[in-house]
Every structure is written in structure tokens, then in C-alpha cells.
Design a protein around this motif. Sequence first.
Motif, PDB file in Angstrom:
ATOM      1  N   SER A  47      33.022  41.144  33.512  1.00  0.00           N
ATOM      2  CA  SER A  47      32.142  40.115  34.079  1.00  0.00           C
ATOM      3  C   SER A  47      32.964  39.000  34.713  1.00  0.00           C
ATOM      4  O   SER A  47      32.551  38.411  35.715  1.00  0.00           O
ATOM      5  CB  SER A  47      31.232  39.546  32.982  1.00  0.00           C
ATOM      6  N   GLY A  48      34.156  38.727  34.113  1.00  0.00           N
ATOM      7  CA  GLY A  48      35.041  37.724  34.691  1.00  0.00           C
ATOM      8  C   GLY A  48      35.563  38.140  36.052  1.00  0.00           C
ATOM      9  O   GLY A  48      35.611  37.332  36.993  1.00  0.00           O
ATOM     10  N   VAL A  49      35.943  39.396  36.183  1.00  0.00           N
ATOM     11  CA  VAL A  49      36.395  39.913  37.485  1.00  0.00           C
ATOM     12  C   VAL A  49      35.254  39.829  38.494  1.00  0.00           C
ATOM     13  O   VAL A  49      35.458  39.432  39.658  1.00  0.00           O
ATOM     14  CB  VAL A  49      36.908  41.366  37.366  1.00  0.00           C
ATOM     15  N   ALA A  50      34.053  40.195  38.060  1.00  0.00           N
ATOM     16  CA  ALA A  50      32.890  40.134  38.957  1.00  0.00           C
ATOM     17  C   ALA A  50      32.658  38.709  39.451  1.00  0.00           C
ATOM     18  O   ALA A  50      32.393  38.484  40.641  1.00  0.00           O
ATOM     19  CB  ALA A  50      31.649  40.652  38.229  1.00  0.00           C
ATOM     20  N   PHE A  51      32.781  37.748  38.555  1.00  0.00           N
ATOM     21  CA  PHE A  51      32.573  36.344  38.942  1.00  0.00           C
ATOM     22  C   PHE A  51      33.656  35.879  39.907  1.00  0.00           C
ATOM     23  O   PHE A  51      33.381  35.176  40.888  1.00  0.00           O
ATOM     24  CB  PHE A  51      32.551  35.450  37.710  1.00  0.00           C
ATOM     25  N   ALA A  52      34.919  36.293  39.631  1.00  0.00           N
ATOM     26  CA  ALA A  52      36.033  35.901  40.498  1.00  0.00           C
ATOM     27  C   ALA A  52      35.840  36.422  41.921  1.00  0.00           C
ATOM     28  O   ALA A  52      36.183  35.743  42.893  1.00  0.00           O
ATOM     29  CB  ALA A  52      37.351  36.408  39.924  1.00  0.00           C
ATOM     30  N   GLU A  53      35.290  37.611  42.037  1.00  0.00           N
ATOM     31  CA  GLU A  53      35.183  38.248  43.354  1.00  0.00           C
ATOM     32  C   GLU A  53      33.883  37.927  44.084  1.00  0.00           C
ATOM     33  O   GLU A  53      33.849  37.927  45.315  1.00  0.00           O
ATOM     34  CB  GLU A  53      35.314  39.766  43.206  1.00  0.00           C
ATOM     35  N   THR A  54      32.814  37.688  43.332  1.00  0.00           N
ATOM     36  CA  THR A  54      31.498  37.541  43.969  1.00  0.00           C
ATOM     37  C   THR A  54      30.805  36.217  43.669  1.00  0.00           C
ATOM     38  O   THR A  54      29.790  35.911  44.289  1.00  0.00           O
ATOM     39  CB  THR A  54      30.553  38.674  43.523  1.00  0.00           C
ATOM     40  N   LYS A  55      31.343  35.466  42.702  1.00  0.00           N
ATOM     41  CA  LYS A  55      30.704  34.233  42.199  1.00  0.00           C
ATOM     42  C   LYS A  55      29.310  34.512  41.626  1.00  0.00           C
ATOM     43  O   LYS A  55      28.459  33.627  41.561  1.00  0.00           O
ATOM     44  CB  LYS A  55      30.620  33.159  43.298  1.00  0.00           C
TER      45      LYS A  55
END
Length: 299
Positions: A34-42
Motif C-alpha cells: 500500500s505504501g508503494v501504491a501511495f508513492a506512485e499514485t497518491k
Amino acid sequence: MTRNHISMPKNKLWIAAIKPPMYSVAIMPIWVGSGVAFAETKIFNGVIFAVFMTAAILILAWENISNDVFDSETGIDKNKHHSLVNLSGNKQLMFWLGNLCLGSGLLGIIVIALLQKDPTVIGIILLCCGLGYMYQGPPFRLGYQGLGEILCFVAFGPLGMAAAYYSQTQTWSITNLAASVIVGIVTSLVLFCSHFHQIKDDIAAGKRSPIVRLGTQKSAQVLVWFTASIYPLSLLLVGLGVFPIWTLLSWVSLPFAFKLCRHVLENHDLPDKVSNCKFIAVTVHFWSCLLFGTGFMLG
């Protein structure tokens, strides 16, 4: 079974059987993915995140309970006083309790799929559950062939992280795949460390765990190499611009990694002393993954 477990009061044996610290193993792939998703897509959907966390804990509970049930059938746990089956004296009850946890966990995954109007996450998690069953369940019992760490790596690394990322974005990510390698390695270390103190019981039951195959001394050396690998790998990927620099926060876990390696190198052939190494490995896993995911959130 160590003398320490034999002398434990029953309530502490139950806690040892339930293994509360181990549930970070279920949580961290979702946190990092979920952290990677937030970093890439906000993008960060708190409801899906919470539902997925709860479902993952329930599914891991099924895994732990069913492993005790399946191990009771082979006789490998006859000296394991903190086995859920041995403590309860009711294998059938444990079997159905495990299935209840599995059904409840999968229900949560179905909720996510309904919210997304997309069954992809269900398929990934069912595949993870299949690998979990093949680890100890008949007729496969791949853990008895020394393949448990590979199954663990795939289920909690690439597959688990893919499901977490997809649950937030409904897309795929190469960065997430790269991060999943680190999460998969550090998760597999927890399982690897759980074998050191039970090598005699494993040999007696015909279980060819990596420790049985390699011996405790060589296994301790392998542990050092794999534990050490996650730090330069993360540094390399930061240097290549794949990970944000904040992910180097995971290096704060290095003192625990040193403690784990030193402890196992010194006590690999002393079951009473090395039996707690899996909990040191859980500490390494918890802090490295927590800070790794935090680095993506900040980055």
C-alpha cells in the motif's frame, strides 16, 4: 521441545501456540504494498486497507492452526507442548476453527473485490492460500521436502505485495515487484529460523527442512548471507532511482539483524538457546518492513 517450554505454565503455552508476534508477517506485505501504491499514485483507500489487514490476519491464523493440525498427523509435534492440538486435545475442533478463520478472511477479500467490482484480488489470495495449504497439507506437505521457505517467499513477497498494491490501484507495478523481493526474503527468514531448535524432531519425522539438509552450522552461515542481502539490495535500488531515499529508513533495523546473526552463529547447535531466534527474526522483519513501507509513504 525445550525444557523451557515444558516448565511453562499453561497460559503461557497457549500464548506461545497462538504466536501473537508472528502476525506482523501477515500485516507487512499489505503495509509495504500500500505504501508503494501511495508513492506512485497518491491513492490510499483506508477502508480497503483495514479490511485487507483484518482478512490477512485471519488467513494467517488459519495457516498456523491448520499447520498444527497437519503436523499432529505426522507425529512431528509429539514433543511440542505449545501445539494447539496438544493443548486443546481436540484436533477436530482446531481443524474447524482454522477453517472458520479462513472463511472469514476470504469473506473480507470478497468485500474488497465487490468494492472494486474486480475479482483479481480474490484470485491472487486464493493462490496464496493454495501455497499455504501445500506447505503442510496432505498430500503435498512440501514443507517436509524443504520447500517451505520458497513457498513463503512467493506468498508473502511477490503475490502478497501484488494483491496489496492491486487492492489500492487496480494496476501493477515493477517497483512493487522489486520491493516484494525484499519483503519476501525477510519473511522467509522467520520461517527459516523456526527450524533450528527442532532439528531432532524433524529428522525423526522425516522432515527435510533446510536445517536438516544443510546442518545447523552451514544453515547459520546461509542465514547471515540472506539477512545481510536485504540492506545492499535496498541501497542499490535507491541508487538506481527505483526506491525513494526514505526507504533507507529500513536500515534502522540493522542492530536487530546483527543480533539475529550473532545469536544463531553462536548457538546454532544448542536448541534451548537458539529456540528464540525466530522471535529476533520477527523483530528484524517488523522494523525493516515497517520502516521500508514508511519510506515509500514519505517518498
